[in-house]
Design an enzyme around this catalytic site. Structure first.
Site, short mmCIF file in Angstrom:
data_model
loop_
_atom_site.label_atom_id
_atom_site.label_comp_id
_atom_site.label_asym_id
_atom_site.label_seq_id
_atom_site.Cartn_x
_atom_site.Cartn_y
_atom_site.Cartn_z
N ASP A 78 5.70 28.15 44.47
CA ASP A 78 4.56 27.32 44.86
C ASP A 78 3.34 28.22 45.11
OD1 ASP A 78 3.13 25.02 45.76
OD2 ASP A 78 3.47 25.69 47.81
N TYR A 111 12.20 23.94 51.02
CA TYR A 111 11.67 22.58 50.88
C TYR A 111 12.73 21.53 51.21
CZ TYR A 111 7.20 23.62 48.60
OH TYR A 111 5.91 24.01 48.31
N ASP A 124 6.13 40.02 47.78
CA ASP A 124 4.83 40.56 48.22
C ASP A 124 4.24 41.46 47.13
OD1 ASP A 124 7.00 42.22 48.72
OD2 ASP A 124 6.31 42.92 50.68
N ASP A 130 -0.30 29.02 42.46
CA ASP A 130 -1.70 28.80 42.85
C ASP A 130 -2.48 30.09 42.62
OD1 ASP A 130 -1.27 26.17 43.79
OD2 ASP A 130 -2.70 26.48 45.42
N LYS A 166 12.90 38.20 47.82
CA LYS A 166 12.62 39.01 49.01
C LYS A 166 13.98 39.52 49.49
CE LYS A 166 9.80 40.56 52.22
NZ LYS A 166 8.80 41.61 51.95
C1 IPM Z 1 2.82 21.63 44.08
C2 IPM Z 1 2.30 21.05 45.38
C3 IPM Z 1 3.47 20.41 46.12
C4 IPM Z 1 4.48 21.49 46.43
C5 IPM Z 1 3.06 19.66 47.39
C6 IPM Z 1 2.02 18.60 47.13
C7 IPM Z 1 4.26 19.06 48.09
O1 IPM Z 1 1.67 22.01 46.14
O2 IPM Z 1 3.35 20.87 43.26
O3 IPM Z 1 2.71 22.85 43.91
O4 IPM Z 1 4.34 22.22 47.42
O5 IPM Z 1 5.44 21.61 45.67
MN MN Z 2 1.53 23.97 45.20
#
Ligand code: IPM
Ligand code: MN
Length: 357
Positions: A246, A142, A222, A250, A190
């Site tokens: 990240d 990032y 993975d 999710d 990884k």
């Molecule tokens: C999160 C989001 C952010 C990230 C984006 C919006 C930049 O997906 O906070 O997980 O990737 O960190």
């Molecule tokens: Mn995210």
């Protein structure tokens, strides 16, 4: 107690879900005699539109002066569909993380009894899952430089960089959390491919020696991605670098039942930021249909982490649980054939619960 907070609703559904979180906070403060002082500022696409900068200096100053920051969401299709845009809303969030030194993002993944059926995963596998993802937030791909395009525009590159210092502070934090939980740390990397991951592993092994009561496990990312949905109950504290964290969080939201349920806390050198993990869902903006619970739960994390107000945080969590049990929920988590409610209606229900309990 006086709570001085910066409120950054951001883009898309941000303002709607923030209104609910603020109403709930006000109700809690009233009940416990706290003084809530808050100021609102711009971040993301709305900040670009107003000032040209996704994280204006004024917003940064407000964050620095506050005890905590409550953040809504960021992102807009206007920029997503324009890969050549020079300024992007997400840069605001990234700049905020970097300038506030928020190196640790804590994302608890838990299940709610009344939601386990909403997950596409088998109930017996996820019921009772309770782990904490600790995502490194100010390093890795990032922020690594160089990043960009070659002169002819036909090649692009990102760079993944980690220093021992950056790894050490986050891994230590993970062990400290594990000590207060079920005493297991899973380091996700990884290391079979990446140099940064091999440094992560080396540094983590050293730190592990300081925590003999904690079990340490190493998983390749993975493999971790598979195990999280197959055996989520095996995890206690999972620590990993920025990009892996990240993605895995999710994925973790599938265990919880909806992306609209996951709160997070970003902590570090300056003011801590509390935000839902989901995005700005622009298609739903202004429709009063977004699930406000991740933001409300982020406000609960704020009370606990930034102000050490545990009872107050618990009351918010109870209100959320009660709304789920009462099936007073938004469309994303409503059961088939059951009614769903608007964002603001769920907000009123929660405020009512807080005032009466
Ligand atoms: C999160 C989001 C952010 C990230 C984006 C919006 C930049 O997906 O906070 O997980 O990737 O960190
Ligand atoms: Mn995210």
């Amino acid at each position: 107690m006086k709570l001085k907070i910066a409120v950054l609703p951001g883009d898309g559904i941000g303002p709607e879900i923030m209104n609910v979180a603020l109403d709930v906070l006000k109700a809690v403060c009233e009940k416990y005699n706290h003084e809530l002082e808050y100021k609102t500022a711009l971040v993301g696409a709305c900040a670009i539109d107003a000032t040209g900068n996704p994280y204006p200096e004024e917003t940064h100053q407000l964050c620095m002066e506050s005890d905590a920051v409550l953040f809504g969401a960021t992102g807009s299709p206007k920029y997503d569909n324009d890969p050549t845009a020079k300024v992007r809303p997400e840069q605001g969030l990234l700049a905020m993380r970097k300038r506030l030194g928020l190196y640790a993002n804590i994302r608890p993944v838990t299940t709610f009894k009344s939601l386990v059926k909403k997950s596409p995963l088998r109930t017996d596998l996820i019921d009772g899952a309770d782990f904490m993802c600790i995502r490194e937030l100010t390093g890795g791909m990032y922020f690594g430089r160089p990043q960009g395009r070659s002169e002819d525009g036909k090649t692009a590159y990102d760079t993944c960089v980690y220093s021992t210092y950056e790894i050490e502070r986050i891994v230590r934090l993970a062990y400290e959390f594990a000590l207060k939980r079920r005493k297991k740390v899973t380091v996700v990397d990884k290391a079979n491919v990446l140099a940064t991951s091999r440094l992560w592993r080396q540094v983590s092994k050293e730190i592990a020696k300081d925590y003999p009561d904690v079990t340490t496990e190493f998983l390749f990312v993975d493999n971790a991605a598979m195990r999280i949905i197959q055996w989520p109950k095996d995890f206690d504290v999972l620590v990993t670098e920025n990009m892996f964290g990240d993605i895995l969080t999710d994925e973790g939201s599938v265990i919880t039942g909806s992306l609209g349920m996951l709160p997070s806390a970003s902590i570090g050198e300056h003011t801590s930021v509390f935000e839902p993990i989901h995005g700005s869902w622009p298609q739903a903006a202004g429709k009063d249909i977004a699930n406000p619970l991740a933001t409300v739960l982020s406000a609960a994390m704020m009370l606990e982490y930034a102000f050490n107000l545990k009872d107050e945080a618990l009351l918010i969590r109870e209100a959320v649980e009660a709304s789920l049990s009462a099936k007073f929920v938004t469309g994303d988590i409503a059961e088939q054939g059951e009614p769903s409610y608007k964002t603001s209606e769920v907000g009123k229900w929660l405020v009512d619960y807080v005032s009466k309990h």
